[in-house]
Design a protein around this motif. Structure first.
Motif, PDB file in Angstrom:
ATOM      1  N   SER A  35       0.851  -1.208   0.000  1.00  0.00           N
ATOM      2  CA  SER A  35       0.000   0.000   0.000  1.00  0.00           C
ATOM      3  C   SER A  35       0.875   1.241   0.000  1.00  0.00           C
ATOM      4  O   SER A  35       1.532   1.546   1.011  1.00  0.00           O
ATOM      5  N   PRO A  36       0.915   1.997  -1.144  1.00  0.00           N
ATOM      6  CA  PRO A  36       1.723   3.229  -1.176  1.00  0.00           C
ATOM      7  C   PRO A  36       1.263   4.236  -0.127  1.00  0.00           C
ATOM      8  O   PRO A  36       2.076   4.952   0.465  1.00  0.00           O
ATOM      9  N   ALA A  37      -0.043   4.286   0.110  1.00  0.00           N
ATOM     10  CA  ALA A  37      -0.559   5.263   1.076  1.00  0.00           C
ATOM     11  C   ALA A  37      -0.051   4.975   2.485  1.00  0.00           C
ATOM     12  O   ALA A  37       0.304   5.883   3.244  1.00  0.00           O
ATOM     13  N   LEU A  38      -0.023   3.698   2.802  1.00  0.00           N
ATOM     14  CA  LEU A  38       0.423   3.321   4.153  1.00  0.00           C
ATOM     15  C   LEU A  38       1.928   3.080   4.231  1.00  0.00           C
ATOM     16  O   LEU A  38       2.508   3.032   5.315  1.00  0.00           O
ATOM     17  N   GLY A  39       2.535   2.923   3.036  1.00  0.00           N
ATOM     18  CA  GLY A  39       3.970   2.661   3.010  1.00  0.00           C
ATOM     19  C   GLY A  39       4.336   1.304   3.568  1.00  0.00           C
ATOM     20  O   GLY A  39       5.453   1.105   4.062  1.00  0.00           O
TER      21      GLY A  39
END
Length: 382
Positions: A184-188
């Motif tokens: 998840s890019p948003a959560l890294g």
């Protein structure tokens, strides 16, 4: 009666007497004749001139010859012939001089010869023989033992893997690799879709292994390797390993597995073969059929009741036992074997093939994982 007398004279006098006696030997009698010729057509101290090649200096040939004479002659005659071989054919020097035996370059074939001659070996030489066998065992262990333990442990771990592990049992490395696509890019970070781990680890027995080893003369090299593997498997706490050797009798050497040298000296190379009796004994050892791997190491020349052998093999297979028949466990390739019995075993769904020692750890790992062994063999032994 006269024909039998002439047959015996022909065997006593050798090939040169065939015309005089007017006797033509059967196929089996020619094998008996060859066994006699290998010993008695050679002058004392010579390496086998005369009508056959003799025993020469070839350890495999000696081991096969010892197996042949146990098959063809009663035990009292075998003892006489073995003593004659020790005295006549140059084997005496090696066995009577511990210093010379200790100086030779040991290998599997020498070990098989020493084991075959164990009963007639002078007492003063037996300790040296054990040391020679121990050197070979140590070399083989260095080559094969760690690979075997690693392959088996990996197979047991994989067999116990679960998709719903407890937190302490999560295999994070495999879990991350299995879920890379869920980054998840948003959560890294990775949001795992599934967890990979192992069932709660314990030291309880997870598989039963039964090794049944044919001691006939042609299987000498296989006996050495199979005994070593039996000791290695016996050292793995999550396996319950039984080691059974057989000719016309069955001997359970499981209680000697801690020392592979003791296992080897507990064998007796040569003699007849009763596979049916061996399978009957192995059948008694099975308590959890679905978790049992039975490896029969034999050239499948059955001296017992063939129909009973096949019936018993079918019963074991149908009960859930994973039965594998190895025609050889040796570097030297597949020996002579009974093609009809091999085909009959295959028809029962029993994988039947020869295997080298280097591939045996992977074979056992595949069996523990309940893989299709016939497919495994076709892929890995071609």
């Amino acid at each position: 009666m006269n024909d039998e007398r002439m047959r015996r004279w022909r065997l006593v006098l050798g090939t040169d007497a065939e015309e005089e006696t007017g006797t033509t030997l059967s196929t089996q009698d020619r094998s008996v004749d060859a066994a006699l010729a290998a010993l008695y057509d050679a002058e004392p101290g010579e390496q086998g001139p005369g009508r056959s090649a003799g025993l020469g200096s070839s350890a495999p040939r000696v081991a096969r010859w010892l197996g042949d004479i146990r098959q063809y002659f009663p035990s009292t005659v075998v003892q006489v012939m073995q003593r004659d071989a020790v005295e006549r054919l140059g084997i005496t020097r090696m066995l009577m001089e511990p210093e010379l035996l200790g100086a030779v370059e040991p290998d599997v074939h020498l070990v098989s010869t020493l084991l075959a001659l164990n009963e007639v070996m002078p007492e003063e030489t037996k300790q040296t023989a054990r040391e020679v066998v121990g050197r070979v065992v140590a070399e083989l262990e260095a080559r094969l033992a760690e690979r075997t333990r690693a392959a088996i442990s990996g197979a047991l771990d994989r067999a116990g893997r679960t998709g719903r592990p407890r937190h302490s049992d999560i295999d994070w490395d495999r879990t991350i690799r299995a879920n890379l696509k869920h980054f998840s890019p948003a959560l890294g970070t990775i949001v795992p879709d599934r967890l990979v781990g192992y069932a709660r680890r314990n030291h309880s027995v997870q598989r039963d292994i039964v090794l049944a080893i044919d001691q006939s003369g042609s299987m000498a090299e296989s006996v050495v390797y199979a005994s070593l593997f039996g000791a290695v498997l016996g050292s793995i706490r999550t396996l319950r390993t039984s080691l059974v050797v057989f000719d016309t009798a069955v001997v359970d050497l499981t209680d000697q597995l801690e020392d592979p040298v003791d296992v080897l000296f507990g064998t007796q190379l040569g003699g007849g073969t009763d596979i049916n009796r061996a399978l009957a004994y192995c059948e008694e050892l099975v308590t959890k059929p679905a978790e049992t791997v039975l490896v029969l190491i034999s050239d499948l020349y059955e001296g017992g009741v063939r129909e009973e052998m096949l019936r018993r093999a079918r019963t074991l297979t149908e009960s859930g036992v994973q039965v594998i028949a190895l025609l050889a466990l040796a570097d030297s390739g597949t020996p002579s074997y009974d093609p009809e019995n091999a085909a009959a075993q295959t028809a029962l769904g029993i994988p039947t093939f020869a295997c080298t020692p280097d591939r045996f750890p992977d074979l056992m790992a595949a069996a523990i994982r309940h893989e299709d062994i016939t497919t495994w063999a076709a892929t890995n032994l071609s």
